[in-house]
Scaffold this motif. Structure first.
Motif, PDB file in Angstrom:
ATOM      1  N   ILE A 181       0.837  -1.202   0.000  1.00 24.04           N
ATOM      2  CA  ILE A 181       0.000   0.000   0.000  1.00 24.04           C
ATOM      3  C   ILE A 181       0.869   1.248   0.000  1.00 24.04           C
ATOM      4  O   ILE A 181       1.787   1.374   0.818  1.00 24.04           O
ATOM      5  CB  ILE A 181      -0.931   0.022   1.227  1.00 24.04           C
ATOM      6  CG1 ILE A 181      -1.856  -1.198   1.232  1.00 24.04           C
ATOM      7  CG2 ILE A 181      -1.734   1.319   1.275  1.00 24.04           C
ATOM      8  CD1 ILE A 181      -2.922  -1.198   0.174  1.00 24.04           C
ATOM      9  N   ASN A 182       0.611   2.167  -0.929  1.00 22.09           N
ATOM     10  CA  ASN A 182       1.222   3.500  -0.887  1.00 22.09           C
ATOM     11  C   ASN A 182       0.081   4.517  -0.941  1.00 22.09           C
ATOM     12  O   ASN A 182      -0.752   4.479  -1.831  1.00 22.09           O
ATOM     13  CB  ASN A 182       2.202   3.717  -2.048  1.00 22.09           C
ATOM     14  CG  ASN A 182       1.592   3.473  -3.417  1.00 22.09           C
ATOM     15  OD1 ASN A 182       1.311   2.329  -3.781  1.00 22.09           O
ATOM     16  ND2 ASN A 182       1.388   4.527  -4.180  1.00 22.09           N
ATOM     17  N   GLU A 183       0.048   5.403   0.062  1.00 21.17           N
ATOM     18  CA  GLU A 183      -1.115   6.258   0.294  1.00 21.17           C
ATOM     19  C   GLU A 183      -2.308   5.308   0.493  1.00 21.17           C
ATOM     20  O   GLU A 183      -2.238   4.435   1.335  1.00 21.17           O
ATOM     21  CB  GLU A 183      -1.298   7.238  -0.871  1.00 21.17           C
ATOM     22  CG  GLU A 183      -0.098   8.194  -1.063  1.00 21.17           C
ATOM     23  CD  GLU A 183       0.430   8.238  -2.482  1.00 21.17           C
ATOM     24  OE1 GLU A 183      -0.361   8.438  -3.416  1.00 21.17           O
ATOM     25  OE2 GLU A 183       1.650   8.066  -2.660  1.00 21.17           O
ATOM     26  N   LEU A 184      -3.376   5.439  -0.303  1.00 25.75           N
ATOM     27  CA  LEU A 184      -4.438   4.428  -0.279  1.00 25.75           C
ATOM     28  C   LEU A 184      -4.487   3.698  -1.610  1.00 25.75           C
ATOM     29  O   LEU A 184      -5.525   3.191  -2.029  1.00 25.75           O
ATOM     30  CB  LEU A 184      -5.792   5.072   0.050  1.00 25.75           C
ATOM     31  CG  LEU A 184      -5.988   5.490   1.504  1.00 25.75           C
ATOM     32  CD1 LEU A 184      -7.307   6.219   1.690  1.00 25.75           C
ATOM     33  CD2 LEU A 184      -5.924   4.284   2.445  1.00 25.75           C
ATOM     34  N   ARG A 185      -3.343   3.635  -2.293  1.00 27.86           N
ATOM     35  CA  ARG A 185      -3.212   2.876  -3.538  1.00 27.86           C
ATOM     36  C   ARG A 185      -2.571   1.537  -3.216  1.00 27.86           C
ATOM     37  O   ARG A 185      -1.913   1.375  -2.196  1.00 27.86           O
ATOM     38  CB  ARG A 185      -2.361   3.639  -4.548  1.00 27.86           C
ATOM     39  CG  ARG A 185      -2.830   5.049  -4.850  1.00 27.86           C
ATOM     40  CD  ARG A 185      -4.263   5.049  -5.349  1.00 27.86           C
ATOM     41  NE  ARG A 185      -4.779   6.385  -5.569  1.00 27.86           N
ATOM     42  CZ  ARG A 185      -4.829   6.985  -6.750  1.00 27.86           C
ATOM     43  NH1 ARG A 185      -4.390   6.365  -7.824  1.00 27.86           N
ATOM     44  NH2 ARG A 185      -5.333   8.199  -6.866  1.00 27.86           N
ATOM     45  N   ALA A 186      -2.758   0.587  -4.111  1.00 30.27           N
ATOM     46  CA  ALA A 186      -2.232  -0.748  -3.845  1.00 30.27           C
ATOM     47  C   ALA A 186      -1.556  -1.346  -5.062  1.00 30.27           C
ATOM     48  O   ALA A 186      -2.069  -1.254  -6.176  1.00 30.27           O
ATOM     49  CB  ALA A 186      -3.357  -1.675  -3.389  1.00 30.27           C
ATOM     50  N   ALA A 187      -0.378  -1.919  -4.838  1.00 26.19           N
ATOM     51  CA  ALA A 187       0.149  -2.929  -5.757  1.00 26.19           C
ATOM     52  C   ALA A 187      -0.527  -4.202  -5.282  1.00 26.19           C
ATOM     53  O   ALA A 187      -0.041  -4.915  -4.413  1.00 26.19           O
ATOM     54  CB  ALA A 187       1.663  -3.017  -5.670  1.00 26.19           C
ATOM     55  N   GLY A 188      -1.731  -4.435  -5.848  1.00 26.20           N
ATOM     56  CA  GLY A 188      -2.728  -5.178  -5.121  1.00 26.20           C
ATOM     57  C   GLY A 188      -2.845  -6.664  -5.344  1.00 26.20           C
ATOM     58  O   GLY A 188      -3.559  -7.323  -4.606  1.00 26.20           O
ATOM     59  N   ARG A 189      -2.225  -7.238  -6.344  1.00 22.95           N
ATOM     60  CA  ARG A 189      -2.505  -8.635  -6.610  1.00 22.95           C
ATOM     61  C   ARG A 189      -1.218  -9.462  -6.655  1.00 22.95           C
ATOM     62  O   ARG A 189      -0.138  -8.914  -6.743  1.00 22.95           O
ATOM     63  CB  ARG A 189      -3.256  -8.769  -7.936  1.00 22.95           C
ATOM     64  CG  ARG A 189      -4.494  -7.867  -8.049  1.00 22.95           C
ATOM     65  CD  ARG A 189      -5.572  -8.487  -8.889  1.00 22.95           C
ATOM     66  NE  ARG A 189      -6.174  -9.635  -8.226  1.00 22.95           N
ATOM     67  CZ  ARG A 189      -6.878 -10.575  -8.853  1.00 22.95           C
ATOM     68  NH1 ARG A 189      -7.045 -10.534 -10.161  1.00 22.95           N
ATOM     69  NH2 ARG A 189      -7.411 -11.579  -8.187  1.00 22.95           N
ATOM     70  N   LYS A 190      -1.370 -10.753  -6.558  1.00 24.35           N
ATOM     71  CA  LYS A 190      -0.293 -11.746  -6.703  1.00 24.35           C
ATOM     72  C   LYS A 190       0.633 -11.849  -5.501  1.00 24.35           C
ATOM     73  O   LYS A 190       1.673 -12.486  -5.541  1.00 24.35           O
ATOM     74  CB  LYS A 190       0.551 -11.505  -7.966  1.00 24.35           C
ATOM     75  CG  LYS A 190      -0.241 -11.548  -9.260  1.00 24.35           C
ATOM     76  CD  LYS A 190      -0.388 -10.155  -9.832  1.00 24.35           C
ATOM     77  CE  LYS A 190      -1.324 -10.119 -11.030  1.00 24.35           C
ATOM     78  NZ  LYS A 190      -1.520  -8.762 -11.543  1.00 24.35           N
ATOM     79  N   GLY A 191       0.314 -11.180  -4.387  1.00 22.87           N
ATOM     80  CA  GLY A 191       1.047 -11.413  -3.151  1.00 22.87           C
ATOM     81  C   GLY A 191       2.335 -10.662  -2.982  1.00 22.87           C
ATOM     82  O   GLY A 191       3.236 -11.120  -2.267  1.00 22.87           O
ATOM     83  N   MET A 192       2.452  -9.478  -3.578  1.00 22.81           N
ATOM     84  CA  MET A 192       3.688  -8.714  -3.441  1.00 22.81           C
ATOM     85  C   MET A 192       3.949  -8.286  -1.995  1.00 22.81           C
ATOM     86  O   MET A 192       5.098  -8.147  -1.570  1.00 22.81           O
ATOM     87  CB  MET A 192       3.660  -7.495  -4.361  1.00 22.81           C
ATOM     88  CG  MET A 192       3.587  -7.823  -5.850  1.00 22.81           C
ATOM     89  SD  MET A 192       4.993  -8.776  -6.482  1.00 22.81           S
ATOM     90  CE  MET A 192       4.440 -10.460  -6.176  1.00 22.81           C
ATOM     91  N   GLY A 193       2.867  -8.090  -1.226  1.00 24.26           N
ATOM     92  CA  GLY A 193       3.043  -7.759   0.186  1.00 24.26           C
ATOM     93  C   GLY A 193       3.640  -8.903   0.977  1.00 24.26           C
ATOM     94  O   GLY A 193       4.388  -8.685   1.937  1.00 24.26           O
ATOM     95  N   ALA A 194       3.327 -10.141   0.584  1.00 29.20           N
ATOM     96  CA  ALA A 194       3.916 -11.301   1.251  1.00 29.20           C
ATOM     97  C   ALA A 194       5.409 -11.401   0.954  1.00 29.20           C
ATOM     98  O   ALA A 194       6.206 -11.772   1.822  1.00 29.20           O
ATOM     99  CB  ALA A 194       3.200 -12.579   0.827  1.00 29.20           C
ATOM    100  N   VAL A 195       5.805 -11.085  -0.273  1.00 34.74           N
ATOM    101  CA  VAL A 195       7.235 -11.084  -0.612  1.00 34.74           C
ATOM    102  C   VAL A 195       7.963 -10.060   0.248  1.00 34.74           C
ATOM    103  O   VAL A 195       9.032 -10.335   0.805  1.00 34.74           O
ATOM    104  CB  VAL A 195       7.444 -10.784  -2.113  1.00 34.74           C
ATOM    105  CG1 VAL A 195       8.933 -10.681  -2.436  1.00 34.74           C
ATOM    106  CG2 VAL A 195       6.789 -11.871  -2.971  1.00 34.74           C
ATOM    107  N   MET A 196       7.375  -8.884   0.373  1.00 38.04           N
ATOM    108  CA  MET A 196       7.982  -7.831   1.191  1.00 38.04           C
ATOM    109  C   MET A 196       8.053  -8.268   2.660  1.00 38.04           C
ATOM    110  O   MET A 196       9.082  -8.094   3.326  1.00 38.04           O
ATOM    111  CB  MET A 196       7.154  -6.554   1.040  1.00 38.04           C
ATOM    112  CG  MET A 196       7.876  -5.287   1.415  1.00 38.04           C
ATOM    113  SD  MET A 196       7.048  -3.869   0.656  1.00 38.04           S
ATOM    114  CE  MET A 196       7.482  -2.595   1.848  1.00 38.04           C
ATOM    115  N   GLY A 197       6.974  -8.890   3.158  1.00 38.03           N
ATOM    116  CA  GLY A 197       6.971  -9.372   4.537  1.00 38.03           C
ATOM    117  C   GLY A 197       7.985 -10.464   4.769  1.00 38.03           C
ATOM    118  O   GLY A 197       8.614 -10.529   5.835  1.00 38.03           O
ATOM    119  N   SER A 198       8.173 -11.339   3.775  1.00 33.15           N
ATOM    120  CA  SER A 198       9.141 -12.431   3.920  1.00 33.15           C
ATOM    121  C   SER A 198      10.562 -11.906   4.042  1.00 33.15           C
ATOM    122  O   SER A 198      11.445 -12.591   4.550  1.00 33.15           O
ATOM    123  CB  SER A 198       9.048 -13.382   2.725  1.00 33.15           C
ATOM    124  OG  SER A 198       9.608 -12.811   1.550  1.00 33.15           O
TER     125      SER A 198
END
Length: 622
Positions: A181-198
């Protein structure tokens, strides 16, 4: 370092989280020439960096953020950024796109590409201030919502103009549908947040004070003028889209009979009274929050004014969320969708995959495949608002029944068993978007063949959905000719929006007949690199072929270019597309045509001649 006349900063910032080091590398001239930017850069770098068998949640996966040469200039609607990696949700090449202000800040800080490798032992966030790169402890940020995280970082840095991209609890807990999430926008699909969390990376904070030059001011003014005139001539862009955003698509798809409801068991014939159409959301609109340099302002700020969700504000929700957290879970309430959308933003979880996965579980509950005993007492009846909100929390924190659903419908089906997977609405593990493609068959072929899975953004069939006769008029129910059309849609969209980078809505509503020439003109004016329209399209084709090679290396075959059984065997029962489905014979025929047009063999592998034509070389055994 290679010299660029404009558009590019000419620099790549490479971050190693394991060693906590940063290095600046030159942007190769041939990379810019052949891949242009954005999704071209992410696809090429991921292809070169990630080996077969890599754990997508391990330190050897890379996370690549890349803007394009138009971003940061005065090209309208060009503050876009591609995010790429090996997807933990699909196991395929991942590509997510986001807008707002973060993409141009990356350019203003002096970088075309940010590559993140390795894994930090402890939670950290990156602080990029022009040429200064610092690794800061993020222990106190871990567990924060995305809004709180962004506010806290800006307060720590004493600068409200810092742009922040971060993860929420879903990313921290490695939900494979977590987003960035940047501001209230999202790189929203395919689990990019999980990669960042990992990688134990909570956030990327960036501040830039530079500028993006253009190669030829006079050519740029002329090219930009031609583009803005086309935007003004559009019957839909300013008169409708800038006022109501993508909520107008609910009404359009309902009229066609292809707005899905109740996990695709039916289509929603949404009237104004159903509280999901443009009029309903228009009543709740309190302005817009445009991306940097966008004169259209399609992103609506909407507020719930009364009832149990009173006071909730969300930027959006977009059409896809009106489906995924509305009709597909049996809820027809604009107020609820606004509240659920904002909750997903704060938790950092993809609205589309999470909602469709919940809809899948609701169908299983309706059919008795799962019971209250399985769900921990949660009533998964379609339309249960409280259950949806509770499940979003549980999925983000991997608690209770949320553990089963946290990684999407494909994995949930395997965990539940009992032949439940046949009700999971996904392609390659990516949940279906908000178009029932039984009534739009090129759009369906795109779902089947897109390298990211069921992704409407890769090859959007505006010809079928809105009757736009570019490159030619089509019958949305026909299957013949749809292979050729899908190739065109995928390559042109990639080339003219995802690479330079620019908003895809312009292609659909204002530029379809001039998109390739427009991109060629702007590329010459902005960068000094001269392209013909055919060469622009070839760059899109190159990216789609390279991503295909990556997926083949990951073990994908023709069998994965498929659609859920429901779309193949169950014709639509009513509405404007009554009686339609995509039969197995039709899908096979369309795939054969698609592969032939692509220059692939009938198993879906690019031929040596096609690879040579695109200048792609593949190492032996790759």
């Amino acid at each position: 370092m290679e010299m660029f006349n404009g558009g590019y900063t000419g620099r790549i910032l490479r971050i190693n989280l394991t060693e906590q080091t940063s290095t600046v590398e030159p942007l190769p001239q041939d990379l810019a020439r052949e891949y242009i930017g954005g999704a071209g850069f992410t696809t090429k770098i991921v292809y070169d960096s990630v080996k077969a068998g890599t754990d997508p949640l391990g330190p050897d996966n890379v996370l690549v953020l890349a803007s394009g040469p138009f971003s940061g200039t005065k090209v309208p609607c060009a503050s876009r950024m591609a995010v790429g990696a090996l997807s933990p949700l699909t196991g395929a090449m991942a590509l997510s796109l986001t807008g707002g202000h973060f993409p141009v800040e990356l350019k203003f800080a002096g970088y075309d590409v940010l590559i993140i490798e390795g894994r930090s032992e402890e939670p950290v966030y990156l602080w990029i201030d022009n040429d200064s790169v610092k690794f800061r402890k993020a222990g106190q940020l871990w567990g924060m919502s995305t809004s709180d995280c962004q506010t806290t970082i800006r307060n720590q840095l004493h600068d409200n103009n810092v742009r922040v991209a971060c993860i929420g609890p879903a990313g921290e807990n490695l939900s494979r549908m977590a987003c960035i999430i940047n501001e209230l926008r999202a790189a929203g699909r395919k689990g990019m947040g999980a990669v960042m969390g990992s990688k134990n990376l909570k956030a990327i904070a960036i501040r830039g004070t530079g500028k993006v030059q253009v190669a030829d001011e006079e050519k740029f003014k002329a090219a930009r003028s031609r583009m803005t005139q086309a935007m003004k001539r559009s019957e839909h862009l300013y008169p409708q889209f800038s006022k109501v955003g993508t909520s107008m698509v609910v009404d359009a798809t309902s009229a066609l009979g292809i707005f899905p409801a109740n996990n695709y068991m039916t289509t929603g014939e949404v009237s104004l009274a159903d509280d999901l159409g443009a009029e309903a959301f228009g009543k709740r609109t309190r302005g817009s929050q445009p991306c940097y340099g966008c004169p259209v302002g399609c992103s609506q700020v909407r507020v719930v004014t009364d009832g149990k969700h009173a006071g909730t504000l969300s930027e959006g929700p977009e059409f896809e969320t009106m489906y995924s957290l509305g009709s597909t879970v049996g809820i027809h309430s604009a107020d609820f969708v606004i509240a659920a959308d904002r909750l997903c933003d704060e938790l950092g979880i993809d609205t589309m995959s999470s909602g469709v996965t919940i809809g899948f579980a609701m169908e299983l509950f309706q059919k008795g495949i799962i019971t209250l005993e399985d769900t921990g007492g949660l009533d998964l009846t379609f339309g249960n608002e409280e259950t949806v909100l509770e499940l979003l929390h549980l999925m983000s924190y991997r608690q209770g029944f949320g553990k089963v659903l946290a990684d999407g419908s494909r994995i949930a089906g395997k965990l539940i068993g009992k032949d439940s997977g046949k009700y999971a609405m996904h392609v390659k593990g990516l949940e279906l978007p908000a178009y029932d493609v039984r009534g739009a068959k090129a759009h369906g072929l795109n779902y089947a063949t897109s390298f990211t899975g069921a992704d409407h953004c890769r090859g959007y069939a505006f010809q079928e959905l809105f009757g736009i006769p570019v490159p030619k008029a089509v019958d949305r129910f026909a299957s013949e000719g749809k292979g050729e059309l899908t190739v065109w849609n995928q390559d042109v969209r990639t080339a003219t929006t995802d690479l330079p980078t620019m908003c895809g809505f312009l292609l659909d509503m204002a530029l379809p007949d001039i998109a390739l020439q427009n991109t060629a003109d702007l590329m010459e004016a902005v960068t000094g690199l001269v392209y013909t329209p055919e060469e622009v399209q070839k760059a899109g084709e190159r990216v789609n072929n390279l991503a295909r090679l990556f997926n083949i290396r990951q073990g994908f075959t023709r069998a994965d270019d498929n659609l859920p059984d429901r779309l193949i065997s169950e014709p639509l029962a009513h509405g404007g597309s009554k009686g339609q489905c995509i039969s197995r014979e039709e899908l096979d025929m369309m795939l054969d045509e698609y592969y032939d047009v692509r220059g692939w063999d009938r198993t879906g592998i690019p031929t040596p001649a096609k690879l040579a034509e695109l200048g792609l070389t593949v190492a032996k055994g790759a």
